[in-house]
Every structure is written in C-alpha cells, then in structure tokens.
Design a protein around this motif. Structure first.
Motif, PDB file in Angstrom:
ATOM      1  N   THR A   1     -55.408  12.709 -60.729  1.00 46.90           N
ATOM      2  CA  THR A   1     -54.409  12.092 -61.486  1.00 46.90           C
ATOM      3  C   THR A   1     -53.259  12.213 -61.291  1.00 46.90           C
ATOM      4  OG1 THR A   1     -56.213  11.884 -63.557  1.00 46.90           O
ATOM      5  CG2 THR A   1     -54.355  12.504 -64.515  1.00 46.90           C
ATOM      6  N   ILE A   2     -53.044  13.588 -60.873  1.00 49.61           N
ATOM      7  CA  ILE A   2     -51.007  14.043 -60.679  1.00 49.61           C
ATOM      8  C   ILE A   2     -50.677  13.067 -59.579  1.00 49.61           C
ATOM      9  CG2 ILE A   2     -49.639  16.314 -60.780  1.00 49.61           C
ATOM     10  CD1 ILE A   2     -52.332  17.259 -61.949  1.00 49.61           C
ATOM     11  N   CYS A   3     -51.187  14.027 -58.515  1.00 49.51           N
ATOM     12  CA  CYS A   3     -50.491  13.593 -57.483  1.00 49.51           C
ATOM     13  C   CYS A   3     -51.147  11.730 -56.605  1.00 49.51           C
ATOM     14  CB  CYS A   3     -50.501  14.323 -55.944  1.00 49.51           C
ATOM     15  SG  CYS A   3     -52.289  14.787 -55.200  1.00 49.51           S
ATOM     16  N   ASN A   4     -52.225  11.255 -57.095  1.00 49.59           N
ATOM     17  CA  ASN A   4     -52.829   9.834 -56.721  1.00 49.59           C
ATOM     18  C   ASN A   4     -52.845   9.908 -55.614  1.00 49.59           C
ATOM     19  OD1 ASN A   4     -53.186   7.642 -57.264  1.00 49.59           O
ATOM     20  ND2 ASN A   4     -51.496   6.865 -56.873  1.00 49.59           N
ATOM     21  N   SER A   5     -53.571  11.077 -54.631  1.00 52.64           N
ATOM     22  CA  SER A   5     -53.894  11.236 -53.349  1.00 52.64           C
ATOM     23  C   SER A   5     -55.367  11.131 -53.857  1.00 52.64           C
ATOM     24  CB  SER A   5     -53.835  12.385 -52.596  1.00 52.64           C
ATOM     25  OG  SER A   5     -54.220  13.647 -53.359  1.00 52.64           O
ATOM     26  N   LYS A   6     -56.616  11.320 -52.478  1.00 53.41           N
ATOM     27  CA  LYS A   6     -57.928  10.655 -52.574  1.00 53.41           C
ATOM     28  C   LYS A   6     -58.630  12.233 -53.237  1.00 53.41           C
ATOM     29  CE  LYS A   6     -58.898   6.472 -50.351  1.00 53.41           C
ATOM     30  NZ  LYS A   6     -58.994   5.909 -48.933  1.00 53.41           N
ATOM     31  N   ILE A   7     -59.632  12.764 -53.461  1.00 50.74           N
ATOM     32  CA  ILE A   7     -60.093  13.486 -54.034  1.00 50.74           C
ATOM     33  C   ILE A   7     -61.492  13.846 -53.331  1.00 50.74           C
ATOM     34  CG2 ILE A   7     -61.368  14.958 -55.687  1.00 50.74           C
ATOM     35  CD1 ILE A   7     -59.824  13.808 -58.027  1.00 50.74           C
ATOM     36  N   SER A   8     -61.217  15.173 -52.502  1.00 44.08           N
ATOM     37  CA  SER A   8     -62.927  15.089 -51.456  1.00 44.08           C
ATOM     38  C   SER A   8     -63.694  15.969 -52.437  1.00 44.08           C
ATOM     39  CB  SER A   8     -61.963  16.055 -50.297  1.00 44.08           C
ATOM     40  OG  SER A   8     -61.679  17.368 -50.650  1.00 44.08           O
ATOM     41  N   LEU A   9     -62.879  17.434 -53.442  1.00 41.13           N
ATOM     42  CA  LEU A   9     -63.694  17.936 -54.412  1.00 41.13           C
ATOM     43  C   LEU A   9     -62.912  17.757 -55.788  1.00 41.13           C
ATOM     44  CD1 LEU A   9     -65.565  20.109 -54.529  1.00 41.13           C
ATOM     45  CD2 LEU A   9     -63.937  21.945 -53.439  1.00 41.13           C
ATOM     46  N   ARG A  10     -63.609  17.603 -56.323  1.00 39.62           N
ATOM     47  CA  ARG A  10     -63.563  16.878 -57.834  1.00 39.62           C
ATOM     48  C   ARG A  10     -62.808  17.981 -58.920  1.00 39.62           C
ATOM     49  NH1 ARG A  10     -64.452  15.212 -63.195  1.00 39.62           N
ATOM     50  NH2 ARG A  10     -63.738  13.128 -63.322  1.00 39.62           N
ATOM     51  N   PHE A  11     -61.838  18.418 -59.542  1.00 39.69           N
ATOM     52  CA  PHE A  11     -61.397  19.417 -60.761  1.00 39.69           C
ATOM     53  C   PHE A  11     -61.218  19.024 -61.650  1.00 39.69           C
ATOM     54  CE2 PHE A  11     -60.663  21.814 -56.665  1.00 39.69           C
ATOM     55  CZ  PHE A  11     -61.079  23.293 -56.601  1.00 39.69           C
ATOM     56  N   ASN A  12     -61.422  19.520 -63.326  1.00 44.66           N
ATOM     57  CA  ASN A  12     -60.779  18.759 -64.152  1.00 44.66           C
ATOM     58  C   ASN A  12     -60.295  19.512 -64.685  1.00 44.66           C
ATOM     59  OD1 ASN A  12     -63.986  17.045 -64.049  1.00 44.66           O
ATOM     60  ND2 ASN A  12     -64.982  18.760 -64.729  1.00 44.66           N
ATOM     61  N   PRO A  13     -59.687  18.838 -65.300  1.00 43.88           N
ATOM     62  CA  PRO A  13     -58.635  20.507 -65.646  1.00 43.88           C
ATOM     63  C   PRO A  13     -58.713  21.147 -66.656  1.00 43.88           C
ATOM     64  CG  PRO A  13     -57.507  17.403 -66.021  1.00 43.88           C
ATOM     65  CD  PRO A  13     -58.843  17.840 -65.331  1.00 43.88           C
TER      66      PRO A  13
ATOM     67  N   GLY B   1     -53.781  19.256 -70.975  1.00 46.08           N
ATOM     68  CA  GLY B   1     -52.608  18.010 -72.070  1.00 46.08           C
ATOM     69  C   GLY B   1     -52.716  16.793 -70.632  1.00 46.08           C
ATOM     70  N   ILE B   2     -53.636  17.282 -69.553  1.00 41.33           N
ATOM     71  CA  ILE B   2     -54.097  16.000 -68.571  1.00 41.33           C
ATOM     72  C   ILE B   2     -55.699  15.581 -68.640  1.00 41.33           C
ATOM     73  CG2 ILE B   2     -54.711  16.103 -65.996  1.00 41.33           C
ATOM     74  CD1 ILE B   2     -52.114  18.100 -65.904  1.00 41.33           C
ATOM     75  N   LYS B   3     -55.651  14.198 -68.640  1.00 41.22           N
ATOM     76  CA  LYS B   3     -56.995  14.148 -68.844  1.00 41.22           C
ATOM     77  C   LYS B   3     -57.195  12.623 -67.745  1.00 41.22           C
ATOM     78  CE  LYS B   3     -57.239  13.543 -73.746  1.00 41.22           C
ATOM     79  NZ  LYS B   3     -57.812  15.026 -73.960  1.00 41.22           N
ATOM     80  N   GLY B   4     -57.733  13.156 -66.974  1.00 39.17           N
ATOM     81  CA  GLY B   4     -58.321  12.306 -65.523  1.00 39.17           C
ATOM     82  C   GLY B   4     -58.996  13.657 -64.580  1.00 39.17           C
ATOM     83  N   PRO B   5     -59.085  13.261 -63.006  1.00 38.46           N
ATOM     84  CA  PRO B   5     -59.767  14.145 -62.759  1.00 38.46           C
ATOM     85  C   PRO B   5     -58.410  14.368 -61.374  1.00 38.46           C
ATOM     86  CG  PRO B   5     -60.197  12.395 -61.318  1.00 38.46           C
ATOM     87  CD  PRO B   5     -60.132  12.197 -63.503  1.00 38.46           C
ATOM     88  N   ILE B   6     -58.874  16.377 -61.482  1.00 38.50           N
ATOM     89  CA  ILE B   6     -57.563  16.348 -60.478  1.00 38.50           C
ATOM     90  C   ILE B   6     -57.684  17.335 -58.376  1.00 38.50           C
ATOM     91  CG2 ILE B   6     -55.931  17.030 -62.229  1.00 38.50           C
ATOM     92  CD1 ILE B   6     -56.167  19.696 -61.793  1.00 38.50           C
ATOM     93  N   CYS B   7     -57.179  16.899 -58.013  1.00 39.83           N
ATOM     94  CA  CYS B   7     -57.449  17.697 -56.734  1.00 39.83           C
ATOM     95  C   CYS B   7     -57.155  18.966 -56.470  1.00 39.83           C
ATOM     96  CB  CYS B   7     -56.317  16.744 -55.323  1.00 39.83           C
ATOM     97  SG  CYS B   7     -54.816  17.217 -55.623  1.00 39.83           S
ATOM     98  N   GLY B   8     -58.128  19.341 -55.610  1.00 43.25           N
ATOM     99  CA  GLY B   8     -57.426  20.682 -55.706  1.00 43.25           C
ATOM    100  C   GLY B   8     -56.144  21.641 -54.642  1.00 43.25           C
ATOM    101  N   ASP B   9     -55.521  20.997 -54.978  1.00 45.49           N
ATOM    102  CA  ASP B   9     -54.556  21.899 -53.947  1.00 45.49           C
ATOM    103  C   ASP B   9     -53.383  21.182 -55.828  1.00 45.49           C
ATOM    104  OD1 ASP B   9     -54.103  21.537 -52.118  1.00 45.49           O
ATOM    105  OD2 ASP B   9     -53.112  19.545 -51.505  1.00 45.49           O
TER     106      ASP B   9
END
Length: 55
Positions: A8-20, A25-33
């Motif tokens: 949701t933040i950087c738009n890169s493909k997620i290999s390991l999904r994190f929930n903010p 205040g972020i809606k959607g999955p984010i990457c580990g970085d």
C-alpha cells in the motif's frame, strides 16, 4: 492464486505480507521493508530484525 499483492505504501510486490498497525492510519497490506520503516519511526529504539539476510 498466482497474483501477488502490492504494498500500500511503495507499491512493490509483497513476498511476506504485513498488516499495518491501526494507529498508522494505513488501509491495506504492506511489505516488510515499509513495515520496518514504520516501526522504526513510530517506536524509536532498538528492534530485532528477523529477515536480516534480505538487507
């Protein structure tokens, strides 16, 4: 099932999904970085990194 989610933040493909965290205040999955960056920003101090081999 072959579709990879995008961060949701950087738009890169997620290999390991994190929930903010809700307070971010972020809606959607984010990457580990991005998760690591957010943790560091919101919770300063020393953090144990689990996936150091990806650095």
């Amino acid at each position: 099932m072959g579709t990879k989610e995008k961060c949701t933040i950087c738009n890169s493909k997620i290999s390991l999904r994190f929930n903010p965290m809700e307070e971010w205040g972020i809606k959607g999955p984010i990457c580990g970085d991005c998760y690591s960056k957010k943790i560091d920003k919101h919770y300063p101090g020393d953090h144990v990194r689990v996936n150091k081999e990806k650095d």
